[in-house]
Design a protein around this motif. Structure first.
Motif, PDB file in Angstrom:
ATOM      1  N   MET A   1      30.970  52.318  58.070  1.00 35.91           N
ATOM      2  CA  MET A   1      30.392  51.525  57.000  1.00 35.91           C
ATOM      3  C   MET A   1      31.217  50.257  56.808  1.00 35.91           C
ATOM      4  N   ILE A   2      30.536  49.141  56.635  1.00 36.87           N
ATOM      5  CA  ILE A   2      31.185  47.863  56.389  1.00 36.87           C
ATOM      6  C   ILE A   2      31.200  47.617  54.886  1.00 36.87           C
ATOM      7  N   LYS A   3      32.384  47.341  54.358  1.00 38.21           N
ATOM      8  CA  LYS A   3      32.543  47.139  52.915  1.00 38.21           C
ATOM      9  C   LYS A   3      32.792  45.663  52.624  1.00 38.21           C
ATOM     10  N   ILE A   4      31.921  45.094  51.784  1.00 34.94           N
ATOM     11  CA  ILE A   4      31.933  43.665  51.478  1.00 34.94           C
ATOM     12  C   ILE A   4      32.165  43.469  49.986  1.00 34.94           C
ATOM     13  N   LEU A   5      33.089  42.577  49.660  1.00 39.85           N
ATOM     14  CA  LEU A   5      33.353  42.235  48.273  1.00 39.85           C
ATOM     15  C   LEU A   5      33.159  40.732  48.092  1.00 39.85           C
ATOM     16  N   PHE A   6      32.215  40.360  47.226  1.00 41.07           N
ATOM     17  CA  PHE A   6      31.983  38.962  46.886  1.00 41.07           C
ATOM     18  C   PHE A   6      32.832  38.617  45.670  1.00 41.07           C
ATOM     19  N   VAL A   7      33.453  37.440  45.688  1.00 38.33           N
ATOM     20  CA  VAL A   7      34.366  37.064  44.619  1.00 38.33           C
ATOM     21  C   VAL A   7      34.097  35.636  44.148  1.00 38.33           C
ATOM     22  N   CYS A   8      34.077  35.460  42.832  1.00 34.35           N
ATOM     23  CA  CYS A   8      34.029  34.135  42.225  1.00 34.35           C
ATOM     24  C   CYS A   8      34.973  34.129  41.028  1.00 34.35           C
ATOM     25  N   LEU A   9      34.958  33.091  40.252  1.00 36.86           N
ATOM     26  CA  LEU A   9      35.889  32.958  39.142  1.00 36.86           C
ATOM     27  C   LEU A   9      35.706  34.041  38.082  1.00 36.86           C
ATOM     28  N   GLY A  10      34.477  34.208  37.572  1.00 39.09           N
ATOM     29  CA  GLY A  10      34.272  35.099  36.436  1.00 39.09           C
ATOM     30  C   GLY A  10      33.507  36.373  36.703  1.00 39.09           C
ATOM     31  N   ASN A  11      32.854  36.482  37.869  1.00 45.67           N
ATOM     32  CA  ASN A  11      32.050  37.649  38.233  1.00 45.67           C
ATOM     33  C   ASN A  11      30.856  37.839  37.306  1.00 45.67           C
ATOM     34  N   GLU A  38      30.031  45.098  46.703  1.00 51.67           N
ATOM     35  CA  GLU A  38      30.439  44.948  45.305  1.00 51.67           C
ATOM     36  C   GLU A  38      30.775  43.491  45.060  1.00 51.67           C
ATOM     37  N   SER A  39      31.140  43.185  43.813  1.00 52.58           N
ATOM     38  CA  SER A  39      31.625  41.847  43.488  1.00 52.58           C
ATOM     39  C   SER A  39      32.715  41.949  42.435  1.00 52.58           C
ATOM     40  N   ALA A  40      33.526  40.872  42.354  1.00 60.56           N
ATOM     41  CA  ALA A  40      34.660  40.855  41.424  1.00 60.56           C
ATOM     42  C   ALA A  40      35.007  39.414  41.071  1.00 60.56           C
ATOM     43  N   ALA A  41      35.906  39.272  40.104  1.00 58.26           N
ATOM     44  CA  ALA A  41      36.364  37.964  39.613  1.00 58.26           C
ATOM     45  C   ALA A  41      37.815  37.741  39.982  1.00 58.26           C
ATOM     46  N   THR A  42      38.198  36.464  40.055  1.00 53.01           N
ATOM     47  CA  THR A  42      39.616  36.162  40.205  1.00 53.01           C
ATOM     48  C   THR A  42      40.291  36.046  38.844  1.00 53.01           C
ATOM     49  N   SER A  43      39.535  35.704  37.819  1.00 57.15           N
ATOM     50  CA  SER A  43      40.125  35.551  36.483  1.00 57.15           C
ATOM     51  C   SER A  43      39.794  36.769  35.621  1.00 57.15           C
ATOM     52  N   SER A  44      40.463  36.861  34.495  1.00 63.85           N
ATOM     53  CA  SER A  44      40.202  37.963  33.567  1.00 63.85           C
ATOM     54  C   SER A  44      39.300  37.524  32.405  1.00 63.85           C
TER      55      SER A  44
END
Length: 154
Positions: A1-11, A38-44
């Motif tokens: 399985m290939i696992k991909i995470l997309f990331v931007c500033l705020g998600n 999945e996706s995630a943010a760089t900031s909190s």
């Protein structure tokens, strides 16, 4: 399985849009069992918040299925848990590297680095233009999916 995470500033705008666009493309191509996305943010700043109303409106308009989700921040462990970490712009790549450290396995790229015209994807939080962001994300997801297929089938 290939696992991909997309990331931007705020998600809340670009990365969840890319997450659901890619899930839809994978499902339509019969690849949903071969990719995990999945996706995630760089900031909190937006942690725990839902998607931006502009992202929801655009996904709805384009008939892209999505689920309610809460923004989360990228962690150092994500580097080990994902095969590809795809940022939306160069600023994201810098922030990703600050969080995860060295990219010794070359997992980190911009989404549009896989397209014919590598570039940043503008943040609609600032531009207000979710149409252009959507078009860029579709271009990036198609290009990345094609790149993956060529690597795994060739």
């Amino acid at each position: 399985m290939i696992k991909i995470l997309f990331v931007c500033l705020g998600n809340i705008c670009r990365s969840p849009m890319a997450e659901f666009v890619m899930k839809d493309m994978a499902q339509k191509q019969g690849l949903e069992e071969e990719v995990y996305i999945e996706s995630a943010a760089t900031s909190s700043e937006e942690i725990g918040n839902g998607m931006h109303s502009g992202t929801i409106a655009k996904l709805t308009e384009m008939k892209i299925p999505f689920t309610n989700r809460k923004a989360r921040q990228l962690t150092k462990d994500d580097y080990e848990n994902f095969d590809y970490i795809l940022g939306m712009e160069n600023k994201n790549l810098h922030a990703i590297r600050k969080i995860v450290g060295q990219d010794s396995e070359r997992k980190i790229s911009r989404l549009l680095d896989f397209s014919q015209t590598p570039r940043d994807i503008a943040d609609p939080w600032y531009t207000g233009n979710f149409d252009v962001t959507y078009q860029d994300i579709v271009e990036g997801c198609k290009s990345f999916l094609q790149w993956i297929k060529e690597r795994t089938n060739g």
